[in-house]
Design a protein around this motif. Sequence first.
Motif, mmCIF file in Angstrom:
data_model
loop_
_atom_site.group_PDB
_atom_site.id
_atom_site.type_symbol
_atom_site.label_atom_id
_atom_site.label_comp_id
_atom_site.label_asym_id
_atom_site.label_seq_id
_atom_site.Cartn_x
_atom_site.Cartn_y
_atom_site.Cartn_z
ATOM 1 N N ILE A 64 0.876 -1.183 0.000
ATOM 2 C CA ILE A 64 0.000 0.000 0.000
ATOM 3 C C ILE A 64 0.910 1.229 0.000
ATOM 4 C CG2 ILE A 64 -1.798 1.254 1.248
ATOM 5 C CD1 ILE A 64 -2.560 -1.386 2.584
ATOM 6 N N ARG A 65 0.831 2.018 -1.022
ATOM 7 C CA ARG A 65 1.701 3.192 -1.147
ATOM 8 C C ARG A 65 0.936 4.460 -0.791
ATOM 9 N NH1 ARG A 65 6.343 1.747 -3.760
ATOM 10 N NH2 ARG A 65 6.274 -0.274 -4.874
ATOM 11 N N TYR A 66 1.625 5.356 -0.124
ATOM 12 C CA TYR A 66 1.000 6.623 0.253
ATOM 13 C C TYR A 66 2.015 7.751 0.086
ATOM 14 C CZ TYR A 66 3.509 6.015 4.665
ATOM 15 O OH TYR A 66 4.486 5.835 5.617
ATOM 16 N N ASP A 67 1.513 8.908 -0.232
ATOM 17 C CA ASP A 67 2.342 10.103 -0.329
ATOM 18 C C ASP A 67 1.445 11.315 -0.105
ATOM 19 O OD1 ASP A 67 1.634 11.392 -3.187
ATOM 20 O OD2 ASP A 67 1.676 9.207 -3.381
ATOM 21 N N GLY A 68 2.055 12.385 0.255
ATOM 22 C CA GLY A 68 1.255 13.582 0.505
ATOM 23 C C GLY A 68 2.080 14.793 0.856
ATOM 24 N N LYS A 69 1.381 15.900 0.939
ATOM 25 C CA LYS A 69 1.956 17.175 1.350
ATOM 26 C C LYS A 69 1.030 17.803 2.378
ATOM 27 C CE LYS A 69 4.137 18.119 -3.137
ATOM 28 N NZ LYS A 69 4.236 19.083 -4.262
ATOM 29 N N VAL A 70 1.603 18.291 3.442
ATOM 30 C CA VAL A 70 0.839 18.946 4.500
ATOM 31 C C VAL A 70 1.510 20.273 4.813
ATOM 32 C CG1 VAL A 70 -0.003 18.817 6.866
ATOM 33 C CG2 VAL A 70 0.097 16.742 5.477
ATOM 34 N N GLY A 71 0.739 21.327 4.767
ATOM 35 C CA GLY A 71 1.264 22.651 5.072
ATOM 36 C C GLY A 71 0.298 23.440 5.927
ATOM 37 N N PHE A 72 0.837 24.436 6.577
ATOM 38 C CA PHE A 72 0.000 25.328 7.392
ATOM 39 C C PHE A 72 0.594 26.726 7.337
ATOM 40 C CE2 PHE A 72 -1.477 27.480 11.176
ATOM 41 C CZ PHE A 72 -2.818 27.121 11.223
ATOM 42 N N HIS A 73 -0.166 27.636 6.731
ATOM 43 C CA HIS A 73 0.202 29.053 6.673
ATOM 44 C C HIS A 73 -1.059 29.870 6.966
ATOM 45 C CE1 HIS A 73 4.220 28.380 4.892
ATOM 46 N NE2 HIS A 73 3.632 27.336 4.315
ATOM 47 N N GLY A 74 -1.452 29.862 8.227
ATOM 48 C CA GLY A 74 -2.708 30.498 8.610
ATOM 49 C C GLY A 74 -3.885 29.565 8.454
ATOM 50 N N LYS A 75 -3.882 28.732 7.409
ATOM 51 C CA LYS A 75 -4.922 27.733 7.175
ATOM 52 C C LYS A 75 -4.262 26.419 6.760
ATOM 53 C CE LYS A 75 -8.624 30.899 5.745
ATOM 54 N NZ LYS A 75 -9.574 31.242 4.648
ATOM 55 N N PRO A 76 -4.862 25.285 7.108
ATOM 56 C CA PRO A 76 -4.271 24.005 6.712
ATOM 57 C C PRO A 76 -4.387 23.769 5.219
ATOM 58 C CG PRO A 76 -6.372 23.656 7.818
ATOM 59 C CD PRO A 76 -6.059 25.117 7.955
ATOM 60 N N ASP A 77 -3.340 23.210 4.637
ATOM 61 C CA ASP A 77 -3.302 22.862 3.215
ATOM 62 C C ASP A 77 -2.815 21.416 3.131
ATOM 63 O OD1 ASP A 77 -3.317 22.805 0.530
ATOM 64 O OD2 ASP A 77 -1.714 24.268 0.221
ATOM 65 N N ILE A 78 -3.727 20.483 2.819
ATOM 66 C CA ILE A 78 -3.432 19.055 2.894
ATOM 67 C C ILE A 78 -3.754 18.386 1.565
ATOM 68 C CG2 ILE A 78 -3.932 16.894 4.117
ATOM 69 C CD1 ILE A 78 -4.851 18.576 6.486
ATOM 70 N N SER A 79 -2.862 17.480 1.152
ATOM 71 C CA SER A 79 -3.082 16.662 -0.034
ATOM 72 C C SER A 79 -2.449 15.302 0.215
ATOM 73 C CB SER A 79 -2.476 17.314 -1.282
ATOM 74 O OG SER A 79 -2.652 16.468 -2.410
ATOM 75 N N VAL A 80 -3.273 14.256 0.356
ATOM 76 C CA VAL A 80 -2.794 12.913 0.676
ATOM 77 C C VAL A 80 -3.409 11.931 -0.316
ATOM 78 C CG1 VAL A 80 -2.678 11.101 2.416
ATOM 79 C CG2 VAL A 80 -2.607 13.487 3.122
ATOM 80 N N ARG A 81 -2.571 10.993 -0.796
ATOM 81 C CA ARG A 81 -3.037 9.990 -1.753
ATOM 82 C C ARG A 81 -2.568 8.606 -1.306
ATOM 83 N NH1 ARG A 81 -0.697 9.931 -7.774
ATOM 84 N NH2 ARG A 81 1.158 9.514 -6.496
#
Length: 283
Positions: free
Chosen positions: A37-54
């Motif tokens: 099972i492969r997973y990758d993503g990007k998580v950021g926070f600059h005043g508001k959460p910015d999430i992208s997970v696959r």
Amino acid sequence: MGFWLILLTILKIIGIIIASVLVLLLLIASLVLFVPIRYDGKVGFHGKPDISVRVTYLLKMISARFEMHEGNREFVIRIFGIRLGRKKNKKRKRRRRDRKNRKDRKKSESVALMETDNTVNDDYVEVTAETFGETSQEDFEPEIKSGKKNKKNISKNAKGIYNNLSSKIKNISNEINDEGNRRAFKVLRDALAMVLKHIKPQKHEVSVTFGTGDPATTGELLGGIYVFIYMSGINAEVYPDFENKVFEMDSEFKGRIRLFTLLRIGLKTYFNEDVKKAVSRFI
């Protein structure tokens, strides 16, 4: 002769079908257990959460994706490229309208409740000392007796609770000092460490900028963060801001999980004799 030839042919066909089914089941089991099972993503926070997970599985035949940008969230599951749970815009609009109506209804109910409380407060009648003095002492004797009984019951219940806690603490201490339980705890600890090592991202980068507005507090948090980074092995870059109150983060990660590895760790732990004995004691 012809009868036996037909019978052998039928048995041959049945054997081929059974062998094909077994090979197919073995192939499916191998895919499920050994294909990661492969997973990758990007998580950021600059005043508001910015999430992208696959997450993908079985050579991307099954995939899931979660994204959150500017407060908008989206969760998509695909099987063989076909999206599941797709909803029409009309249903989404209807759901949003119903949610808004529920919020408006709750606001109106809270306003009505506040008005009712104000009305009750206006009608409140204050009990004066003269009214209280009209009550004779005999009227309070049943309450005084019941209060004494309540005190005795409370004292009795407190002693019972203390005795129960003492016995439970003693039993827990005996279980902790037991050599078999210690070995079982070591096995469980090692199994958990192997699971975490397996599922953690193979590649990751974390960048954090933080500040509390107080230089002393920021320094203390920075020390704790570096201790956590050292113990967890996370590849992170931390930038403290000793003057401003700020928190910003950017991270990228990628990893894989094999069900066969988790199954092997679970079976090895489950069939351990010390673990079996410890589990049978507590269950």
